[in-house]
Design a protein around this motif. Structure first.
Motif, PDB file in Angstrom:
ATOM      1  N   LEU A   1       0.823  -1.207   0.000  1.00  0.00           N
ATOM      2  CA  LEU A   1       0.000   0.000   0.000  1.00  0.00           C
ATOM      3  C   LEU A   1       0.858   1.259   0.000  1.00  0.00           C
ATOM      4  O   LEU A   1       0.480   2.286  -0.571  1.00  0.00           O
ATOM      5  CB  LEU A   1      -0.928   0.006   1.217  1.00  0.00           C
ATOM      6  CG  LEU A   1      -2.116  -0.953   1.182  1.00  0.00           C
ATOM      7  CD1 LEU A   1      -2.963  -0.800   2.430  1.00  0.00           C
ATOM      8  CD2 LEU A   1      -2.967  -0.724  -0.056  1.00  0.00           C
TER       9      LEU A   1
ATOM     10  N   ARG B   1       2.078   2.267  -3.988  1.00  0.00           N
ATOM     11  CA  ARG B   1       0.927   1.975  -4.847  1.00  0.00           C
ATOM     12  C   ARG B   1       1.298   1.959  -6.324  1.00  0.00           C
ATOM     13  O   ARG B   1       0.752   1.179  -7.110  1.00  0.00           O
ATOM     14  CB  ARG B   1      -0.179   2.997  -4.591  1.00  0.00           C
ATOM     15  CG  ARG B   1      -0.861   2.836  -3.238  1.00  0.00           C
ATOM     16  CD  ARG B   1      -2.010   3.828  -3.101  1.00  0.00           C
ATOM     17  NE  ARG B   1      -2.747   3.608  -1.872  1.00  0.00           N
ATOM     18  CZ  ARG B   1      -2.430   4.140  -0.693  1.00  0.00           C
ATOM     19  NH1 ARG B   1      -1.351   4.926  -0.613  1.00  0.00           N
ATOM     20  NH2 ARG B   1      -3.150   3.900   0.379  1.00  0.00           N
TER      21      ARG B   1
ATOM     22  N   THR C   1       3.039  -1.292  -7.063  1.00  0.00           N
ATOM     23  CA  THR C   1       2.064  -2.374  -6.918  1.00  0.00           C
ATOM     24  C   THR C   1       1.129  -2.431  -8.123  1.00  0.00           C
ATOM     25  O   THR C   1       0.842  -3.511  -8.656  1.00  0.00           O
ATOM     26  CB  THR C   1       1.256  -2.186  -5.621  1.00  0.00           C
ATOM     27  OG1 THR C   1       2.146  -2.177  -4.508  1.00  0.00           O
ATOM     28  CG2 THR C   1       0.237  -3.299  -5.460  1.00  0.00           C
ATOM     29  N   ALA C   2       0.649  -1.259  -8.573  1.00  0.00           N
ATOM     30  CA  ALA C   2      -0.270  -1.234  -9.706  1.00  0.00           C
ATOM     31  C   ALA C   2       0.407  -1.752 -10.970  1.00  0.00           C
ATOM     32  O   ALA C   2      -0.158  -2.572 -11.701  1.00  0.00           O
ATOM     33  CB  ALA C   2      -0.788   0.187  -9.923  1.00  0.00           C
TER      34      ALA C   2
END
Length: 906
Positions: A98, A101, A104-105
């Motif tokens: 988190l 982000r 991660t995306a």
């Protein structure tokens, strides 16, 4: 052997398995005490367990209550399981994802694309090659029978006499079945439709182990006398879709090809027989072939019916091995029978032998292209996934370098290296699980879209996501997690603790630069292979517009009907064809029209043996072959095919006149290879194995074309006049100057006026007709194009990320060089040279890999060499340009560094 006794006791007492199973859900720190306590209690009641059959219901209930209570206790302890290290890793990994982000995306999206593409392609392989045939019991004992010739040609179909001898003489097959494709005109409740099914031998359903959903199936008694039993079995899907699942369908009469057939049963759900890509709607007894396949059942030139003619044949043959017989023994026995048939019937069987193969995909002939096409697609998506993993490994390595102080602190406080590696791998696993979930969703959407494709015949395009596909998706998810997460985790947990705790940039040195460089090399080489493959496919599709098809598909339409299946005899059929041509030619905008039994390219084309006048006759299996079709006057003009010499067919070319033919260029050059063969062939004579092998005179030469597929080499082909070689399979072709859709509708109306009960099918433009031959190439080109763009983006991101990281860590060095008088251009050149070195290595490796791998795509390329130098050079130049830009931007930014700040930074 105490340990051995313990294991023996463990496996011999089922309740100990129960202990182990329950122990899995108990928190680790409580497992030992809990296990000892419960095991002691069970051992204290072993006497009760031994006397279970003599216990009353109260004692049995109490024993069961106590056992279930142990599991309830374990479930009650679940909140304390949150203290386990695994949950700590998951919570921490979730927070870290988190906090990043963006990474991660990018990771989840790229992983989802890679995993989804691999899963979707595996579902195709699963259906075609791995998935058991529904309802076919003991499929591993069922084999298809093929026959091969001395030249190595494989034929998957048999004549009925050869099948009959093979069935009656073999003692290795418990049942030898025969089946044949059976298009039929079906009429019911005022609806006239063309359906696809099978003609099957009487032992077909029994051998495959199928049982009727309602009613019964075809029996051996209904397959003894030709035309004696007009019965039909319908598929479960046909029953639901056409008859609404009405139970009274059994006993109902349907009109098939103008004759009444009685429905005797409904096949079990999902039953399709042995062909995984073919979904028949109806099954007829083989002895009803005279009604179902009217033209095929008529005697040919030999005067023999299909029951007696050993030459040719359209029957697929398969059988179930008897108990105790292995495939090798069965094949040897069948080869002995083949030798006997070659001796007894040398003209038809000399040089032929029998072989076994896996059933489905219309035999090995159909299996090879499917395996090849699936292999190419699987190789492409595997390269994409490998590229994604390489890119993520590079990103995670850079991210781990930024977390070096955190990792050093954990190691300094006593955490083991394995503990930190496990934490980093848990983060990678969370990324993979999210990517896997997205990939599964994408795969479901892709396979659903494939199922919507309207295929010709009764071909099944539905790709089911069964447990094999699910296991594959789960396995590939965990493999990708290890592939991109392990190496960065191992490298990140080897810091020099003191410099890392001080967060000194120089502590990194260049000890790991080789790993970053190797990952860049891998990214660039994989990207180049994918981009070159995409470039070749796109150039091939572009070139396909200029392939010499042998006709002009623009502004032309086609519609098909089958007069034979509707009960037309030759006289009625010829009259229908003449009336149809007169009506179509009179339509507004129609410039030319013709009728034939075939429009190229089409896999279903007749191949006949050719005998040239004045030359020795070759034995069957060694005679030259040529494709064959029938056509009316005006057919070539309607197709837009050019005549190079001679003339077109005329209305006078009928039964009373000399037999004539129009042949293609390859036919002329192959059989009369003299100088100026095109003109020399006109007037030559040859014969085909029909109508007593009467001689046929060549009256015209038409340009070569593509007759079976768009990538085939030129092959001999002969067209005969429809008036001399009547065929009820009628396809009208019209060239129009008006709107093609309106022309199709107008021809449709004319056909309805001539015969309102005649099913019309395959109504389309000739451009649409070419979509099916181009479909594999278009699918591959679309995938490769999308993946090529993705790979270019990933390569640019990888090079940019590595270059940015290197420049940021060398800010102090760059400042020192500039302060000492180095020219900015020289420093920029140094950085670019170091950044482009792994790119150049990757390009060299990628070019070598592409040269090796693109040869596998040759069957999908049209007019383009697998080693096309223009594509190789252009794609390599594009990738180098993008990589150079990705290196230049960070290096250019480094030239604007604040010298004072960089010199103070150590």
């Amino acid at each position: 052997m105490p340990g051995h006794d313990h294991r023996k006791e463990f496996f011999s007492r089922p309740h100990l398995w129960l202990i182990a199973l329950a122990g899995v859900i108990v928190p680790r720190r409580l497992r030992a005490d809990w296990r000892q306590e419960w095991e002691a209690e069970l051992r204290s009641r072993e006497a009760l367990l031994a006397d279970w059959d003599r216990l009353d219901w109260r004692n049995k209930f109490d024993l069961l209550r106590r056992s279930v209570g142990a599991f309830l206790d374990a479930v009650y302890l679940q909140p304390r399981r949150q203290e386990d290290e695994m949950f700590q890793d998951l919570r921490y990994g979730y927070r870290m994802l988190l906090n990043n982000r963006g990474l991660t995306a990018v990771a989840v999206i790229t992983l989802g694309i890679g995993i989804g593409a691999n899963t979707a392609i595996f579902s195709l392989i699963n259906k075609a090659l791995l998935r058991p045939l529904p309802v076919v019991a003991g499929q591993e004992r069922v084999f298809a029978v093929n026959h091969t010739t001395k030249r190595g040609w494989v034929f998957t179909t048999f004549s009925y006499p050869n099948y009959r001898d093979l069935r009656d003489r073999n003692d290795v097959m418990a049942g030898l079945i025969a089946y044949e494709f059976a298009p039929a005109n079906l009429s019911y409740d005022g609806i006239n439709e063309r359906v696809w099914g099978y003609l099957v031998s009487g032992n077909y359903f029994e051998t495959l182990g199928a049982r009727a959903a309602i009613g019964r199936l075809i029996s051996p008694e209904e397959d003894r006398l030709p035309g004696a039993h007009p019965v039909v079995v319908i598929s479960h899907r046909c029953w639901q879709r056409r008859f609404g699942g009405d139970l009274s369908v059994v006993g109902r009469e349907l009109i098939v090809n103008g004759r009444a057939f009685t429905v005797i049963g409904v096949a079990p759900p999902q039953f399709i027989g042995l062909e995984v890509s073919y979904a028949p709607e109806v099954w007829f007894p083989l002895m009803m072939r005279g009604v179902i396949r009217r033209s095929a059942a008529m005697p040919q030139g030999s005067g023999k019916s299909w029951l007696e003619d050993r030459e040719g044949g359209e029957l697929f043959v398969a059988g179930r091995l008897k108990p105790g017989v292995n495939p090798t023994q069965a094949e040897d026995a069948l080869k002995t029978i083949a030798a006997q048939l070659a001796t007894e019937h040398p003209n038809e069987n000399e040089g032929k032998t029998f072989e076994l193969s896996t059933p489905g995909l219309f035999g090995e002939v159909g299996r090879r292209p499917v395996v090849g096409f699936s292999g190419v697609l699987m190789g492409v998506v595997a390269l994409v996934l490998l590229l994604v993993c390489t890119n993520l490994a590079n990103l995670l390595l850079a991210r781990a370098m930024d977390r070096r102080k955190e990792i050093a602190v954990r190691l300094a406080l006593g955490a083991s290296r394995w503990r930190v590696v496990r934490q980093l791998l848990t983060e990678s696993l969370l990324l993979s699980l999210c990517g896997g979930a997205l990939g599964w969703w994408l795969a479901v959407q892709l396979t659903g879209a494939a199922g919507e494709f309207k295929a010709p015949m009764a071909l099944s395009t539905e790709l089911n996501m069964d447990w094999r596909v699910l296991v594959f998706a789960i396995a590939i998810t965990f493999l990708t997690s290890a592939a991109f997460g392990l190496l960065p985790a191992l490298q990140a947990t080897r810091p020099e603790l003191v410099p890392a705790l001080k967060d000194e940039a120089k502590s990194l040195g260049y000890r790991r630069s080789w790993l970053r460089g190797a990952l860049v090399v891998a990214q660039v080489s994989l990207s180049l292979v994918l981009m070159i493959s995409a470039g070749l496919m796109l150039r091939g599709l572009r070139r396909s517009q200029y392939i010499n098809l042998g006709f002009n598909p623009q502004h032309a339409v086609k519609l098909s009907v089958n007069l034979d299946l509707q009960g037309y005899d030759r006289e009625r059929g010829e009259q229908f064809q003449r009336q149809l041509l007169d009506r179509v030619r009179a339509l507004p905008g129609v410039r030319a029209a013709g009728v034939g039994n075939y429009v190229p390219p089409d896999l279903h084309v007749a191949v006949l043996q050719v005998r040239i006048e004045g030359r020795p006759e070759a034995r069957s299996g060694e005679a030259p072959l040529a494709g064959s079709a029938s056509a009316s006057p005006g057919y070539f003009q309607a197709l837009g095919a050019r005549l190079f010499a001679g003339r077109d067919f005329a209305e006078q070319d009928d039964e009373r006149s000399l037999r004539v033919a129009v042949v293609n260029e390859t036919f002329a050059r192959s059989f009369w290879p003299e100088q100026n063969a095109i003109n020399a062939a006109v007037g030559k004579r040859f014969s085909l194995p029909d109508r007593d092998n009467s001689l046929i005179q060549v009256v015209g030469i038409v340009e070569d074309g593509k007759y079976r597929n768009l990538s085939e080499a030129s092959r001999p082909f002969v067209f005969t006049p429809l008036n001399q070689s009547y065929n009820g399979l009628t396809t009208v072709v019209a060239r129009t100057s008006s709107d093609e859709a309106n022309t199709i509708a107008a021809i449709h109306r004319e056909l309805r006026q001539l015969d309102p009960h005649l099913p019309i099918y395959d109504a389309k433009t000739l451009t649409e007709h070419l979509e099916l031959p181009l479909l594999p190439a278009r699918i591959t080109a679309s995938m490769l194009g999308a993946f090529g763009i993705l790979s270019l983006f990933l390569a640019a991101v990888g090079v940019f990320g590595v270059m940015s990281y290197v420049v940021s860590r060398r800010a102090h060095e760059i400042g020192v060089r500039l302060a000492l008088g180095a020219k900015p251009g020289a420093v920029l050149q140094l950085l670019l040279r170091q950044g482009m070195t792994p790119v150049a290595i990757g390009v060299a490796i990628g070019l070598i890999g592409a040269l090796a791998l693109t040869r596998l795509m040759s069957s999908l390329l049209f007019g383009v060499s697998p080693t096309d130098p223009l594509t190789f050079a252009g794609v390599a130049l594009l990738l180098v340009t993008v990589a150079l830009l990705a290196c230049y931007l960070p290096a250019r930014r480094a030239m604007k560094v604040d010298l004072a700040a960089s010199l103070r930074h150590e």
